[in-house]
Design a protein around this motif. Sequence first.
Motif, mmCIF file in Angstrom:
data_model
loop_
_atom_site.group_PDB
_atom_site.id
_atom_site.type_symbol
_atom_site.label_atom_id
_atom_site.label_comp_id
_atom_site.label_asym_id
_atom_site.label_seq_id
_atom_site.Cartn_x
_atom_site.Cartn_y
_atom_site.Cartn_z
ATOM 1 N N ALA A 160 42.188 47.593 49.280
ATOM 2 C CA ALA A 160 41.438 46.482 48.698
ATOM 3 C C ALA A 160 40.698 46.964 47.459
ATOM 4 N N HIS A 161 40.554 46.065 46.494
ATOM 5 C CA HIS A 161 39.852 46.395 45.251
ATOM 6 C C HIS A 161 39.512 45.087 44.548
ATOM 7 N N PRO A 162 38.360 45.011 43.866
ATOM 8 C CA PRO A 162 37.985 43.775 43.177
ATOM 9 C C PRO A 162 39.018 43.298 42.156
ATOM 10 N N GLU A 163 39.819 44.231 41.610
ATOM 11 C CA GLU A 163 40.807 43.846 40.601
ATOM 12 C C GLU A 163 42.156 43.465 41.202
ATOM 13 N N GLN A 164 42.288 43.549 42.518
ATOM 14 C CA GLN A 164 43.510 43.073 43.187
ATOM 15 C C GLN A 164 43.340 41.582 43.448
ATOM 16 N N VAL A 165 43.889 40.761 42.551
ATOM 17 C CA VAL A 165 43.654 39.323 42.649
ATOM 18 C C VAL A 165 44.926 38.524 42.365
ATOM 19 N N VAL A 166 44.908 37.271 42.797
ATOM 20 C CA VAL A 166 45.971 36.325 42.463
ATOM 21 C C VAL A 166 45.703 35.807 41.058
ATOM 22 N N LEU A 167 46.652 35.996 40.148
ATOM 23 C CA LEU A 167 46.492 35.559 38.764
ATOM 24 C C LEU A 167 46.932 34.112 38.571
ATOM 25 N N GLU A 168 48.057 33.752 39.191
ATOM 26 C CA GLU A 168 48.575 32.389 39.103
ATOM 27 C C GLU A 168 49.171 32.004 40.448
ATOM 28 N N SER A 169 48.977 30.752 40.830
ATOM 29 C CA SER A 169 49.549 30.278 42.082
ATOM 30 C C SER A 169 49.916 28.803 41.927
ATOM 31 N N ASP A 170 51.215 28.543 41.857
ATOM 32 C CA ASP A 170 51.714 27.178 41.704
ATOM 33 C C ASP A 170 52.883 26.984 42.671
ATOM 34 N N PRO A 171 52.587 26.862 43.968
ATOM 35 C CA PRO A 171 53.661 26.784 44.959
ATOM 36 C C PRO A 171 54.451 25.485 44.829
ATOM 37 N N PRO A 172 55.782 25.546 44.977
ATOM 38 C CA PRO A 172 56.569 26.760 45.194
ATOM 39 C C PRO A 172 57.298 27.181 43.921
ATOM 40 N N ARG A 173 56.597 27.179 42.792
ATOM 41 C CA ARG A 173 57.268 27.454 41.517
ATOM 42 C C ARG A 173 56.919 28.806 40.899
ATOM 43 N N ARG A 174 55.660 29.193 40.939
ATOM 44 C CA ARG A 174 55.285 30.436 40.262
ATOM 45 C C ARG A 174 54.126 31.113 41.003
#
Length: 303
Positions: A160-174
């Motif tokens: 785990a780390h503060p910089e481990q993040v979801v950048l984009e989430s557009d299910p179910p496309r990207r």
Amino acid sequence: MDEVFKALADGSRRRLLDSLNARNGQSLRELCAGLDMARQSVSKHLAVLEAARLVTTVRRGREKLHYLNAEPINAIAERWISRYDRERVHALADLKHALEDTAMDSNAFVYTTYIKATPEKVWQGLTDPAFTRRYWGLEFGTDWATGSPVVWRERGAETAHPEQVVLESDPPRRLSYTWHTFTPEWAAANGIDDETLAGLSAERRSKVAFDIEDLGGGSVKLTVVHDGFEPGSTVREMIQHGWPALLSSLKTLLETGETLPEPAQDAELPGDEEGSGQPRTCSPKPVRPAGSSPSFSCSDGIS
């Protein structure tokens, strides 16, 4: 598969592949200038290479950039070389190497595969622990909302780390997220030595993006772009062998309900002094992308 051999039979198309191997991610204009070929001719040859899946494209603003795609060559290797245990088929081996290597001045890893599944099923395969544990050997702790933290769990180790993040989430496309941190716990779980770990930890964090395109008829085009590497990146070297195997196993799981057997490995990789395969760097198994693992072998929709 006939399209692959037909595409490779033409000298001009092989020159285009050579140009992309020298510098991946070129626009049509750059390819024309570098090869001294008419724009119309280059366009026609690229169309043949794209139809054979030897070249894949990624939009960057108004430009369409062209990248080598190793999937068809992986399919050839799986169909014949592995089946008959032909370890030294030099022509195919050299071509596979050329298609999988990245140019020194273009570090993005781009890979396209075709899966007989719905976009929703592919999304589930990328995010659901019930799937990722089977073909990747790990699971993600996150709600997959943009900006949410992502915890990587593999073989009893949690990263785990503060910089481990979801950048984009557009299910179910990207879907896009940052790569995991290289910790001593992760290194111990994956057999990475201290020197290699120090080098990995010193590199800037990369990111990966998955674009899922519904082709209709129960088929999906999945394009993976892993980028953000610095020149000479060890992580880049690790993931280029891992992603093809990992995606091949994902494809097989979604299409058949089974995963691919762990491949025999004889190439010595960074952090793998006994030559048992690439380090799992970050989540896939040896030979998987850094922080990924499997070493892919694909038969993606090619027969």
